[in-house]
Motif scaffolding. Structure first.
Motif, PDB file in Angstrom:
ATOM      1  N   LYS A 252      52.159  35.763 159.990  1.00 43.90           N
ATOM      2  CA  LYS A 252      52.080  34.841 161.114  1.00 43.90           C
ATOM      3  C   LYS A 252      51.819  33.461 160.581  1.00 43.90           C
ATOM      4  O   LYS A 252      51.296  33.380 159.459  1.00 43.90           O
ATOM      5  N   PRO A 253      52.060  32.411 161.313  1.00 43.13           N
ATOM      6  CA  PRO A 253      52.932  32.368 162.484  1.00 43.13           C
ATOM      7  C   PRO A 253      54.385  32.463 162.045  1.00 43.13           C
ATOM      8  O   PRO A 253      54.663  32.452 160.844  1.00 43.13           O
ATOM      9  N   VAL A 254      55.307  32.534 162.992  1.00 41.14           N
ATOM     10  CA  VAL A 254      56.686  32.812 162.603  1.00 41.14           C
ATOM     11  C   VAL A 254      57.637  31.656 162.911  1.00 41.14           C
ATOM     12  O   VAL A 254      58.847  31.802 162.779  1.00 41.14           O
ATOM     13  N   CYS A 255      57.079  30.542 163.343  1.00 36.28           N
ATOM     14  CA  CYS A 255      57.902  29.351 163.572  1.00 36.28           C
ATOM     15  C   CYS A 255      56.941  28.192 163.836  1.00 36.28           C
ATOM     16  O   CYS A 255      55.723  28.387 163.882  1.00 36.28           O
ATOM     17  N   VAL A 256      57.474  27.012 164.015  1.00 36.69           N
ATOM     18  CA  VAL A 256      56.629  25.844 164.291  1.00 36.69           C
ATOM     19  C   VAL A 256      57.077  25.086 165.538  1.00 36.69           C
ATOM     20  O   VAL A 256      56.491  24.061 165.887  1.00 36.69           O
ATOM     21  N   ASP A 257      58.131  25.571 166.182  1.00 36.88           N
ATOM     22  CA  ASP A 257      58.668  24.841 167.340  1.00 36.88           C
ATOM     23  C   ASP A 257      59.463  25.800 168.231  1.00 36.88           C
ATOM     24  O   ASP A 257      59.767  26.928 167.831  1.00 36.88           O
ATOM     25  N   PRO A 258      59.800  25.355 169.443  1.00 34.67           N
ATOM     26  CA  PRO A 258      60.527  26.231 170.368  1.00 34.67           C
ATOM     27  C   PRO A 258      61.894  26.683 169.846  1.00 34.67           C
ATOM     28  O   PRO A 258      62.285  27.830 170.061  1.00 34.67           O
ATOM     29  N   VAL A 259      62.602  25.804 169.151  1.00 35.97           N
ATOM     30  CA  VAL A 259      63.910  26.216 168.619  1.00 35.97           C
ATOM     31  C   VAL A 259      63.727  27.372 167.639  1.00 35.97           C
ATOM     32  O   VAL A 259      64.463  28.371 167.686  1.00 35.97           O
ATOM     33  N   GLY A 260      62.730  27.251 166.790  1.00 36.24           N
ATOM     34  CA  GLY A 260      62.447  28.319 165.831  1.00 36.24           C
ATOM     35  C   GLY A 260      62.057  29.614 166.530  1.00 36.24           C
ATOM     36  O   GLY A 260      62.466  30.707 166.133  1.00 36.24           O
ATOM     37  N   ALA A 261      61.271  29.509 167.597  1.00 42.32           N
ATOM     38  CA  ALA A 261      60.837  30.707 168.331  1.00 42.32           C
ATOM     39  C   ALA A 261      62.046  31.426 168.926  1.00 42.32           C
ATOM     40  O   ALA A 261      62.146  32.654 168.861  1.00 42.32           O
ATOM     41  N   ARG A 262      62.958  30.648 169.509  1.00 42.92           N
ATOM     42  CA  ARG A 262      64.156  31.278 170.104  1.00 42.92           C
ATOM     43  C   ARG A 262      64.958  32.016 169.031  1.00 42.92           C
ATOM     44  O   ARG A 262      65.483  33.094 169.243  1.00 42.92           O
TER      45      ARG A 262
ATOM     46  N   THR B 107      53.090  19.151 160.130  1.00 43.34           N
ATOM     47  CA  THR B 107      53.442  19.958 161.286  1.00 43.34           C
ATOM     48  C   THR B 107      54.773  20.685 161.112  1.00 43.34           C
ATOM     49  O   THR B 107      54.913  21.826 161.532  1.00 43.34           O
ATOM     50  N   TRP B 108      55.743  20.064 160.476  1.00 50.27           N
ATOM     51  CA  TRP B 108      57.045  20.734 160.340  1.00 50.27           C
ATOM     52  C   TRP B 108      56.949  21.980 159.469  1.00 50.27           C
ATOM     53  O   TRP B 108      57.770  22.880 159.590  1.00 50.27           O
ATOM     54  N   LEU B 109      55.925  22.052 158.620  1.00 49.67           N
ATOM     55  CA  LEU B 109      55.772  23.225 157.747  1.00 49.67           C
ATOM     56  C   LEU B 109      54.805  24.263 158.305  1.00 49.67           C
ATOM     57  O   LEU B 109      55.078  25.457 158.270  1.00 49.67           O
ATOM     58  N   SER B 110      53.661  23.804 158.816  1.00 57.01           N
ATOM     59  CA  SER B 110      52.612  24.755 159.221  1.00 57.01           C
ATOM     60  C   SER B 110      52.543  24.941 160.728  1.00 57.01           C
ATOM     61  O   SER B 110      51.996  25.920 161.213  1.00 57.01           O
ATOM     62  N   GLY B 111      53.055  23.974 161.471  1.00 51.42           N
ATOM     63  CA  GLY B 111      52.891  24.018 162.931  1.00 51.42           C
ATOM     64  C   GLY B 111      51.561  23.455 163.394  1.00 51.42           C
ATOM     65  O   GLY B 111      51.262  23.483 164.576  1.00 51.42           O
ATOM     66  N   ASP B 112      50.748  22.957 162.444  1.00 51.85           N
ATOM     67  CA  ASP B 112      49.370  22.507 162.686  1.00 51.85           C
ATOM     68  C   ASP B 112      48.456  23.740 162.732  1.00 51.85           C
ATOM     69  O   ASP B 112      48.905  24.861 162.908  1.00 51.85           O
ATOM     70  N   HIS B 113      47.157  23.523 162.586  1.00 50.49           N
ATOM     71  CA  HIS B 113      46.281  24.682 162.408  1.00 50.49           C
ATOM     72  C   HIS B 113      46.133  25.522 163.658  1.00 50.49           C
ATOM     73  O   HIS B 113      45.822  26.707 163.580  1.00 50.49           O
TER      74      HIS B 113
ATOM     75  N   PRO C  47      55.510  29.003 154.086  1.00 55.29           N
ATOM     76  CA  PRO C  47      55.086  28.237 155.263  1.00 55.29           C
ATOM     77  C   PRO C  47      55.980  28.613 156.455  1.00 55.29           C
ATOM     78  O   PRO C  47      57.178  28.848 156.285  1.00 55.29           O
ATOM     79  N   PRO C  48      55.403  28.678 157.638  1.00 51.37           N
ATOM     80  CA  PRO C  48      56.125  29.218 158.791  1.00 51.37           C
ATOM     81  C   PRO C  48      57.330  28.413 159.247  1.00 51.37           C
ATOM     82  O   PRO C  48      58.196  28.963 159.932  1.00 51.37           O
ATOM     83  N   GLY C  49      57.424  27.153 158.841  1.00 51.18           N
ATOM     84  CA  GLY C  49      58.606  26.380 159.199  1.00 51.18           C
ATOM     85  C   GLY C  49      59.890  27.075 158.757  1.00 51.18           C
ATOM     86  O   GLY C  49      60.927  26.970 159.404  1.00 51.18           O
ATOM     87  N   PHE C  50      59.801  27.814 157.653  1.00 51.65           N
ATOM     88  CA  PHE C  50      60.994  28.459 157.095  1.00 51.65           C
ATOM     89  C   PHE C  50      61.250  29.852 157.646  1.00 51.65           C
ATOM     90  O   PHE C  50      62.280  30.457 157.371  1.00 51.65           O
ATOM     91  N   ARG C  51      60.275  30.393 158.369  1.00 53.48           N
ATOM     92  CA  ARG C  51      60.376  31.804 158.751  1.00 53.48           C
ATOM     93  C   ARG C  51      61.622  32.126 159.567  1.00 53.48           C
ATOM     94  O   ARG C  51      62.295  33.131 159.285  1.00 53.48           O
ATOM     95  N   PRO C  52      61.963  31.313 160.565  1.00 54.04           N
ATOM     96  CA  PRO C  52      63.137  31.681 161.376  1.00 54.04           C
ATOM     97  C   PRO C  52      64.400  31.861 160.536  1.00 54.04           C
ATOM     98  O   PRO C  52      65.144  32.822 160.727  1.00 54.04           O
TER      99      PRO C  52
END
Lengths: 428, 445
Positions: A148-158, A236-242, A126-131
């Protein structure tokens, strides 16, 4: 929404490590791991995340080139890992040779796998763990294919963007599972759009409207965390929502057409049909307006509703024509101007072939930043819908503190966050 | 017949057969109006009509609640003096009192009830030979829209006029801007956006003595069968502008929406208490409309337009329209920009409206009166029925989760939330309640 402090510790220590690592690398001019002079050595591949997509990615990787072997597996759950191992073993010893000592289960399984001598790490959790997985892999000098996706939130994206920068410094390759980027019909169409065949871009639409997906029901022996992770699409914390988990594909194509992410998002969404507890806290539909830096406003729609109409596609309109982004360009009267007539290689295999070629050729490719931006575009759409607020890219990239993944995750209790409602959900 | 005589019984001047409703004549230049629906918008419309022509005189009023009609008449009397001449026997109430009002000696009837009733009120007025100003929207479903179109055609045959309360159509700044768009200043149309995203709305409690249905009609905004949902009741203004730009309705709808933020549990419980109904019915009293609907409208030339309508507290609001062409784009109400940037990096302004902008609220009445006097009455029935139906299409697509075409919607949809037999039988008593729509489950009919 949770505004946890995962990043405070983990990220800080990560940055310290990365700084040391890059400095050391540049100073000593170490050989790039997995760069193969003759192209004849076997590439050893490890897989983190042994579900359907992970197993599929492993097979796609094996089909992509000779001299590639799956040698290690990691999953949070032993049963998923074993199922994948049995499936991959059917490929034969020369393609899958996974000793028991290279099979890891548990929440820290990824660390153990990255600690082996694999050259490439495939990531399909699940993408929550990707970062965090990506950071660990890059730190250890591994090439990465990540779904994909590679994160679920802005902190993860950074975090992903920082890891991608480190990968550049270490000459490592990162390819992401936005497979349209590796599909000739898309590539050839985009070339023409960028060359001006449809003029300046003034409008676009993208959609992922479909029915529902699998649900993993709760069993008595599951802890909260285990159930949420097994049923991860709906939290949401795991998938980021669909919109993030699935629709990122289409948003990525529109970003591609516009050569970068949108400036703003203005969104609405909700849970209209899918309301049960088994569906966690994600929405079932989103309708987003994205503004691109040139002023164009685009429509993004995604929905997972059984019995509703389906549509999965992209469309870009310019001052001189229109394109489906996937092989066709028309003028504004509807006359076909150009049509892709080339091959249709399997894009899921092609993305691995491109990665392997980059490694073997010593010409790294790195899609980390780009896919982080596309993921964050989708995240921005979700955040706008959840809060009812119009959001700016600059705020999301620089100021948002949203950090959904619990720190020091352990199997045990974890309350499901309430479904976000505009006006109530805080913008973090 | 009597309609064509003035108060003194003098027969009206000869008028063309095609335009029986000419209202000017020597010595009797009063324009006799009646009002159907005496709420805030109805009383506002009377003021707008009075402001449009000094000859306008109010002669009759109707509201579901007779008391409200009476109070409105008293209010008008205070406000307008002699221009309000409503005798006691021309004040009507009840579900069917409108039938009596249309029989009165009137030239023109203003309509501002909840839109579910509009098609029936309009038809009754036209059949009785009265011209009409009606508030938007004019229906809540395809069957209603078709009734309005039919009434509009009858009005043309009878030489009657119809205008409607999409006032932007009569605002000078909108008219001038849209003219530029139609003349090609922004090139071929390739996209657009329109929005009515606002905060929450009123929720009206019940009064002692009211029946469930009466209260429901009083609190009409919360029930789809009465208001058509927010996209129809409110966002129609903006959708109408986009239709105006494209000179007709869209060809296709892909909508989505839901209900997340309408929490009226405590108010609904109080309603049950006042009405003396089973507490379980309170759930029904919370209403059935969505809080947001986002739709892609695809126009016949292939352009795809985003429509967004929402009521959500503490959210980013936006009420506007935007149209995009091959040569530029416009806010539809005063400015046209090029896609090319000027030196400061902003889109170059190609055209700007320099005149005096208007709201259109007086003009929508004035044009009706003026064209009636000229014997060539304006008739906006079909256009407003089409814009209403466009908004209804957004809602139906969101409610069902289904894509469909304009042709299907206009010609084949059988959705009829207030069929004639129900309308005929309406009386104080139990309310009419529907389930909140569930996409994928709610049937597309």
């Amino acid at each position: 929404m949770r505004s946890a402090s995962r990043s405070k510790l983990t990220r800080r220590s990560f940055l310290k490590t990365t700084a040391t690592a890059s400095a050391g690398l540049l100073a000593t001019g170490l050989r790039v791991p997995g760069a193969f002079a003759a192209g004849s050595d076997t590439l050893k591949v490890g897989l983190i995340g042994c579900g359907g997509r992970g197993t599929g990615a492993a097979k796609d990787c094996l089909s992509a080139a000779p001299g590639v072997k799956i040698v290690a597996l990691a999953d949070a759950f032993a049963d998923r890992m074993e199922g994948c191992r049995n499936e991959l073993n059917k490929q034969g010893k020369d393609k899958a040779d996974i000793p028991a000592g290279n099979c890891f289960a548990g929440l820290d399984a990824y660390k153990k796998l990255i600690g082996t001598d694999v050259d490439i790490v495939l990531m399909a959790t699940p993408p929550g763990f990707r970062p965090i997985h990506l950071a660990e892999a890059v730190k250890a000098g591994k090439h990465v294919f990540m779904e994909k996706p590679v994160c679920v939130d802005p902190v993860g994206a950074r975090w992903v963007i920082e890891s991608a920068a480190l990968a550049d410094a270490k000459k490592l390759s990162i390819v992401a599972g936005t497979q349209r980027r590796h599909e000739p019909k898309y590539i050839e169409t985009m070339k023409r759009i960028h060359d001006g065949m449809i003029g300046s871009l003034v409008s676009a639409q993208c959609y992922w409207n479909q029915g529902g997906l699998w649900v993993h029901g709760r069993k008595a022996e599951y802890s909260d965390v285990e159930w949420q992770m097994r049923n991860w699409l709906y939290f949401t914390w795991l998938s980021g929502d669909h919109i993030v988990e699935q629709h990122v594909h289409n948003i990525d194509v529109v970003n591609w057409a516009f050569d970068g992410p949108p400036d703003r998002a203005y969104a609405m969404g909700g849970r209209a049909a899918r309301k049960g507890e088994q569906y966690g806290n994600i929405y079932d539909h989103f309708c987003v307006e994205f503004w691109y830096p040139n002023g164009a406003r685009t429509i993004s729609q995604c929905r997972q509703t059984d019995g509703a109409s389906s549509r999965v596609s992209e469309r870009v309109a310019g001052t001189k024509g229109v394109s489906d982004c996937a092989g066709k360009i028309w003028d504004l009267k509807g006359n076909l101007l150009w049509e892709y007539k080339g091959d249709y290689p399997n894009p899921y295999v092609r993305e691995h072939a491109d990665l392997i070629a980059a490694i073997r050729g010593g010409k790294p490719i790195n899609e980390g930043k780009r896919v982080a931006e596309s993921t964050l575009s989708a995240v921005m759409g979700r955040m706008s819908a959840y809060t009812g607020r119009e959001l700016q890219w600059s705020w999301v990239t620089k100021s948002s503190k949203l950090d959904l993944v619990p720190q020091d995750l352990k199997f045990g209790p974890l309350a499901v966050e309430p479904v976000c409602k505009p006006g109530e959900a805080k913008l973090v | 017949m009597s309609r064509r005589k003035d108060k003194s019984g003098k027969k009206a001047k000869n008028t063309p057969a095609a335009s029986p409703n000419l209202v000017t004549e020597g010595g009797s230049d009063r324009i006799k109006i009646g009002l159907i629906g005496c709420g805030g918008r109805g009383t506002g419309a009377v003021g707008d009509s009075m402001g449009a022509d000094p000859a306008v005189t109010l002669k009759g009023v109707y509201d579901l609640f007779a008391e409200k009609a009476r109070k409105a008449a008293d209010g008008f009397k205070k406000r307008f003096g002699d221009r309000c001449q409503v005798p006691d026997d021309q004040v009507f109430g009840g579900f069917h009192g409108y039938k009596d009002l249309v029989k009165c000696d009137l030239d023109l009837i203003l309509m501002a009830t909840p839109p579910a009733f509009r098609p029936y009120h309009l038809m009754a007025a036209i059949q009785a030979g009265k011209s009409v100003f009606m508030e938007k929207p004019v229906a809540v479903d395809p069957a209603g829209a078709r009734r309005v179109i039919e009434a509009g055609e009858l009005a043309t045959k009878k030489g009657l006029g119809i205008t409607c309360g999409t006032q932007r159509r009569h605002a000078t700044n909108y008219m001038a801007t849209i003219e530029q768009i139609h003349n090609g200043t922004i090139g071929d149309l390739v996209g657009g956006q329109c929005y009515w995203n606002g905060g929450g709305i009123w929720y009206r409690g019940a009064s002692e003595g009211q029946t469930e249905l009466e209260w429901q009609c009083h609190n009409w905004y919360h029930f789809n069968w009465l208001c058509g949902d927010q996209v129809c009741e409110q966002h129609i203004h903006n959708i109408d502008i986009i239709n105006w730009c494209f000179q007709g309705p869209p060809a296709k709808f892909v909508g989505m929406g839901g209900r997340l933020t309408r929490d009226y549990a405590s108010q609904a419980a109080k309603v049950a208490e006042v009405l003396g109904t089973d507490a379980k019915r309170a759930k029904l009293y919370e209403g059935d409309i969505y809080c947001h609907i986002g739709t892609e409208l695809e126009y016949p030339n292939g352009a795809r337009v985003l429509s967004m309508g929402r009521h959500a507290p503490k959210s980013s609001g936006r009420v506007s329209e935007r149209i995009v062409g091959t040569k530029g784009h416009s806010d539809c109400h005063n400015t046209i920009w090029s896609h090319e940037k000027d030196d400061s990096g902003k889109d170059k302004v190609l055209w700007k409206f320099e005149g005096k902008g208007t709201s259109g609220r007086n003009e929508e009445h004035a044009i009706l009166i003026r064209t009636l006097k000229e014997g060539k009455p304006v008739n906006e029935a079909r256009r407003i029925a089409e814009s209403t139906l466009t908004a209804v299409g957004c809602r139906m697509s969101a409610y069902t989760g289904r894509e469909f075409s304009w042709d299907w919607l206009l010609n084949s949809s059988k959705l009829d939330l207030l069929p004639p037999e129900t309308m005929e039988a309406l009386k104080p008593g139990p309310g009419i309640f529907h389930e909140i729509a569930v996409p994928g489950k709610t049937k597309l009919i």
